[in-house]
Design a protein around this motif. Structure first.
Motif, PDB file in Angstrom:
ATOM      1  N   GLN A 135       0.846  -1.187   0.000  1.00  0.00           N
ATOM      2  CA  GLN A 135       0.000   0.000   0.000  1.00  0.00           C
ATOM      3  C   GLN A 135       0.885   1.242   0.000  1.00  0.00           C
ATOM      4  N   GLN A 136       0.288   2.388  -0.338  1.00  0.00           N
ATOM      5  CA  GLN A 136       1.077   3.598  -0.505  1.00  0.00           C
ATOM      6  C   GLN A 136       1.694   4.072   0.806  1.00  0.00           C
ATOM      7  N   SER A 137       1.023   3.817   1.910  1.00  0.00           N
ATOM      8  CA  SER A 137       1.522   4.270   3.205  1.00  0.00           C
ATOM      9  C   SER A 137       2.777   3.480   3.597  1.00  0.00           C
TER      10      SER A 137
ATOM     11  N   GLN B 267       1.632  -4.895   6.096  1.00  0.00           N
ATOM     12  CA  GLN B 267       2.505  -5.814   5.368  1.00  0.00           C
ATOM     13  C   GLN B 267       3.744  -5.035   4.920  1.00  0.00           C
ATOM     14  N   LYS B 268       4.891  -5.452   5.437  1.00  0.00           N
ATOM     15  CA  LYS B 268       6.109  -4.688   5.224  1.00  0.00           C
ATOM     16  C   LYS B 268       7.268  -5.668   5.034  1.00  0.00           C
ATOM     17  N   TYR B 269       8.089  -5.421   3.994  1.00  0.00           N
ATOM     18  CA  TYR B 269       9.238  -6.286   3.699  1.00  0.00           C
ATOM     19  C   TYR B 269      10.489  -5.412   3.613  1.00  0.00           C
ATOM     20  N   PHE B 270      11.459  -5.654   4.516  1.00  0.00           N
ATOM     21  CA  PHE B 270      12.664  -4.840   4.588  1.00  0.00           C
ATOM     22  C   PHE B 270      13.731  -5.361   3.627  1.00  0.00           C
ATOM     23  N   LEU B 271      14.314  -4.449   2.862  1.00  0.00           N
ATOM     24  CA  LEU B 271      15.505  -4.721   2.058  1.00  0.00           C
ATOM     25  C   LEU B 271      16.762  -4.279   2.804  1.00  0.00           C
ATOM     26  N   ILE B 272      16.683  -3.110   3.461  1.00  0.00           N
ATOM     27  CA  ILE B 272      17.791  -2.593   4.266  1.00  0.00           C
ATOM     28  C   ILE B 272      17.232  -2.214   5.628  1.00  0.00           C
ATOM     29  N   GLN B 273      17.968  -2.582   6.679  1.00  0.00           N
ATOM     30  CA  GLN B 273      17.533  -2.267   8.033  1.00  0.00           C
ATOM     31  C   GLN B 273      18.758  -1.956   8.870  1.00  0.00           C
ATOM     32  N   ASP B 274      18.700  -0.833   9.601  1.00  0.00           N
ATOM     33  CA  ASP B 274      19.850  -0.386  10.387  1.00  0.00           C
ATOM     34  C   ASP B 274      21.100  -0.243   9.525  1.00  0.00           C
ATOM     35  N   GLY B 275      20.918   0.203   8.288  1.00  0.00           N
ATOM     36  CA  GLY B 275      22.038   0.457   7.401  1.00  0.00           C
ATOM     37  C   GLY B 275      22.629  -0.777   6.755  1.00  0.00           C
ATOM     38  N   CYS B 276      22.064  -1.969   7.022  1.00  0.00           N
ATOM     39  CA  CYS B 276      22.645  -3.221   6.536  1.00  0.00           C
ATOM     40  C   CYS B 276      21.625  -3.986   5.703  1.00  0.00           C
ATOM     41  N   ALA B 277      22.139  -4.746   4.719  1.00  0.00           N
ATOM     42  CA  ALA B 277      21.272  -5.535   3.852  1.00  0.00           C
ATOM     43  C   ALA B 277      20.612  -6.660   4.626  1.00  0.00           C
TER      44      ALA B 277
END
Length: 787
Positions: free
Chosen positions: A689-691, A696-706
């Protein structure tokens, strides 16, 4: 006082005598001596514990010395050598061993407790005597100093002989010609026994040293007795060698039990785990006569000769010079080796080797010396050395097992104790049974191994099985053929193939009976391990799939059972769930009822539904530009997507991005002093969704790390300037969403406060960042995609 002065005067006026001091070397080359077989021409005079010492090897070497009486402080020492044989008859009369004539002597005179004391070393050719005397004069009105003077001889630092002058004005003698067998000193016509090594040393009248010890094929029991090296027992993990020394094998490797270097013969044993991973048992036995055609494997069944199985009976059959037979207790192989008769017995748990005359010098291996585990190991694969640690078996009562092992000291076994030491067998029994459960007749195996040795010593232990409660303990494994991952053990009261602990561990941990289901298109297979089923009391021949006519295929070599089915056979149930197709079947018993657990094993294969449309994403807006105010810093952040690694082919609204296609995303700040400020991509995530706060959320980078869970994500530059970029493979959410939104959060980092580049561990977690930045002044950018 006058007498003392006269005596001292006489001392100092002896012809040719010289005054010497402590810590001085003097020559006796005019009268060299033989001191316990060593010839010396110099002496070194010093003191130790206030006692004068005359040493022969040097000022720093006190190993060969004559240790004399106490020497008074500041006492003068007079020394000389004299070519004088006047005392020949007197000394030889007192010392009857001397055979040569007195040639000369060396003279050392000093004050000992205010009395003039003299040490003399007499040379009788190659023979030597020591003399000691002290004056009878005592100064008037002084305490008595009339007490014995002592001296002793040292060889290699150890005292050999002593000499005491008891009566003043009388010279005492001792013969110090002696011998030094094995490096230590001995007086003539004496013997010395060392029971720990069963050796007796002798010094003859002729001063010739000799020694006697155990003969070839014998060993010392440490108590002064020589025993024949004729028995070696390997029971469970324990080796009791020919010398009754004990050691245990803790790994699962092949070892040489006995190797004859002169003929090349080897007796090899392989050790493997059974019910526990941390206890190994001798599991196979092979005779190797250095010729490949003569290799004979006695165990496990069936026995093999030159690679071919043979059927053994109680009747002896000869093959390759080896007599083979089998009875209800085990397999026996008899043959000759260097004119000695050799008998090897094996029952699946215990190996016993009997040799009538052992020419011990040419043998190596664990039976020759149980401590040589590293040199006796034959396995080339180091994995057999891996160590395991199983949890303590709370069913094992060590106190009880120790008592039961100690019955080897009680009747009827005690009648054999004088001929066969029971302690090694007790130790072997106790060490194993305090760890391993009392199953498969194991405790009785230790007792039986001792009884067999006693039988060889012609000691009949009648009815020992009844008293030890071992009459019904024999486990008949001789005809039970198991696979490599199995061993013969008790299963519900009968002999069967049980799983080895290391093999079974992963299945037990996952509560399974075999490997995972193998799925292939519209078919599947499931392989079960027979020993896992047998240990639960499940009869593998009674298992079918849901369709009772579909039975498993048995592999007689690996002892496995494999079930195969397709989507339209063997009662397979087909279900659909959203985008999935599920094929389900189950292994169950043929019978209508069962009293066993785990008799129903369900398994399934899950497939995705076939794709019916082509999915491509188009970017909704690119590039994304945002003006940001961070405190006193005003800058512009740009977020751009590219289709190539060099970031020259920008993705616009006309470009179709396919699923799993790699995309590069660049984040760049403008209007900042790059020498002072860096931008850090703190996190990037996708939503359906736009927000940016969607559930539903999928992280690619978190805390500066892949995100290491996603191997397609690569952060290629972050925190070292005002331009950052990363890449990932295009994806979609599985809930059939048609949209994908990418959100990134950027921070400003002041370079002068530390390192701005995130330090990521191999687990993908950020370890530290030295520089600080303000969480409240972050820049958020979002980029939308639509299928």
């Amino acid at each position: 006082m006058l007498r003392l002065l006269l005596t001292l005067c006489a001392l100092f006026t002896l012809t040719g005598s010289v005054s010497i001091s402590l810590q001085q070397q003097v020559s006796i080359s005019r009268c060299p001596i033989t001191y316990y077989t060593k010839k010396y021409e110099n002496v070194y005079v010093d003191s130790n514990d206030n006692r004068i010492r005359i040493c022969f090897r040097g000022p720093a070497d006190s190993t060969d010395c004559i240790k004399g009486p106490v020497i008074d402080a500041n006492s003068p020492i007079q020394f000389n050598t004299y070519q004088d044989g006047s005392l020949n008859d007197k000394i030889r009369k007192e010392l009857g061993h001397l055979t040569n004539a007195l040639k000369c002597y060396s003279y050392f005179s000093f004050l000992s407790d205010k009395r003039l004391t003299t040490l003399k070393i007499y040379q009788f050719g190659i023979e030597t005597a020591l003399g000691l005397d002290y004056s009878d004069y005592q100064q008037p009105n002084t305490p008595s100093t009339e007490h014995p003077r002592y001296t002793s001889t040292l060889v290699n630092g150890k005292e050999v002989q002593t000499l005491t002058a008891v009566i003043p004005a009388r010279e005492y003698y001792v013969d110090i010609t002696g011998c030094r067998p094995s490096g230590f000193g001995m007086a003539r016509d004496t013997t010395k026994s060392v029971p720990e090594i069963c050796t007796t040393y002798s010094c003859s009248l002729a001063a010739v040293g000799s020694s006697t010890t155990c003969g070839d094929g014998e060993y010392c029991d440490g108590k002064g007795s020589c025993r024949q090296m004729e028995m070696c027992t390997v029971t469970g993990p324990t080796v009791i060698d020919f010398k009754e020394k004990i050691n245990s094998v803790s790994d699962r490797c092949e070892y040489s039990l006995l190797h004859d270097q002169s003929t090349g013969f080897s007796l090899k044993a392989n050790f493997l785990d059974r019910r526990r991973r941390d206890v190994s048992f001798v599991d196979s036995l092979t005779l190797d006569f250095s010729d490949s055609d003569d290799i004979q494997r006695l165990f496990p069944p069936p026995p093999q000769v030159a690679g071919s199985p043979v059927t053994l009976t109680s009747s002896v059959q000869t093959s390759g010079g080896v007599d083979l037979s089998k009875d209800q207790t085990g397999v026996t192989a008899s043959f000759s080796l260097q004119s000695s008769s050799v008998s090897v017995f094996y029952d699946g748990t215990t190996v016993q080797i009997f040799i009538d005359v052992l020419a011990g010098k040419s043998y190596t291996g664990l039976c020759a010396d149980s401590s040589t585990s590293s040199s006796s190991r034959l396995s080339s694969d180091a994995s057999c050395l891996n160590q395991y640690e199983d949890k303590v078996d709370d069913k094992v009562n060590c106190t009880t097992m120790t008592q039961q092992c100690n019955i080897l000291k009680s009747a009827p076994f005690s009648s054999c104790n004088s001929k066969v030491d029971p302690q090694p067998y007790i130790t072997a029994c106790t060490e194993t049974m305090c760890t391993y459960p009392d199953v498969d007749g194991l405790r009785c195996q230790f007792l039986e191994s001792y009884a067999k040795v006693c039988e060889k010593k012609e000691v009949n232990l009648q009815n020992w099985e009844t008293g030890a409660q071992c009459s019904d303990s024999t486990l008949m494994c001789q005809n039970t053929i198991c696979s490599d991952h199995e061993f013969c053990g008790e299963i519900f009261g009968t002999a069967g193939c049980r799983c080895r602990a290391i093999f079974a561990a992963p299945y037990i941990n996952s509560s399974s009976f075999g490997g995972p289901t193998v799925c292939d298109h519209n078919s599947a297979s499931l392989t079960l391990v027979n020993c896992l089923l047998d240990q639960k009391g499940i009869n593998s021949s009674s298992l079918t799939l849901l369709d009772k006519t579909c039975k498993g295929q048995v592999n007689d070599k690996t002892h496995t059972l494999t079930f195969n089915f397709t989507s339209d056979s063997c009662g397979t149930i087909v279900n659909t769930n959203n985008s999935q197709v599920i094929f389900t079947n189950a292994v169950t018993l043929q019978d209508e009822i069962t009293r066993k657990d785990h008799a129903y094993i369900e398994f399934s294969c899950i497939y995705k539904k076939p794709e019916v449309n082509h999915v491509a994403f188009r970017i909704q807006d690119s590039p994304v530009v945002q003006s940001v105010t961070s405190g006193k810093w005003n800058h512009t952040v740009t977020m751009v997507a590219f289709a190539d690694a060099s970031r020259t082919q920008m993705v616009d609204t006309n470009y179709q991005v396919q699923l799993n296609q790699k995309i590069w995303v660049e984040l760049k700040s403008s209007g900042l002093d790059e020498n002072l400020i860096s931008t850090v991509t703190d996190s990037c995530w996708a939503t359906n969704q736009q927000s940016s706060d969607s559930t539903q959320k999928y992280f690619l980078i978190q805390d500066g790390c892949a995100n290491l869970a996603d191997q397609t994500v690569q952060v290629e530059r972050n925190g070292d300037g005002i331009l950052n970029y990363f890449s990932f493979n295009m994806f979609k959410f599985t809930d059939e969403s048609r949209d994908l939104y990418l959100h990134c959060k950027l921070q400003l980092c002041l370079k002068q406060e530390g390192n701005c580049i995130p330090q990521c561990s191999s687990q993908g977690k950020r370890r530290r960042r030295s520089a600080k930045y303000n969480q409240e002044e972050a820049a958020f950018l979002s980029m939308g995609w639509s299928a």
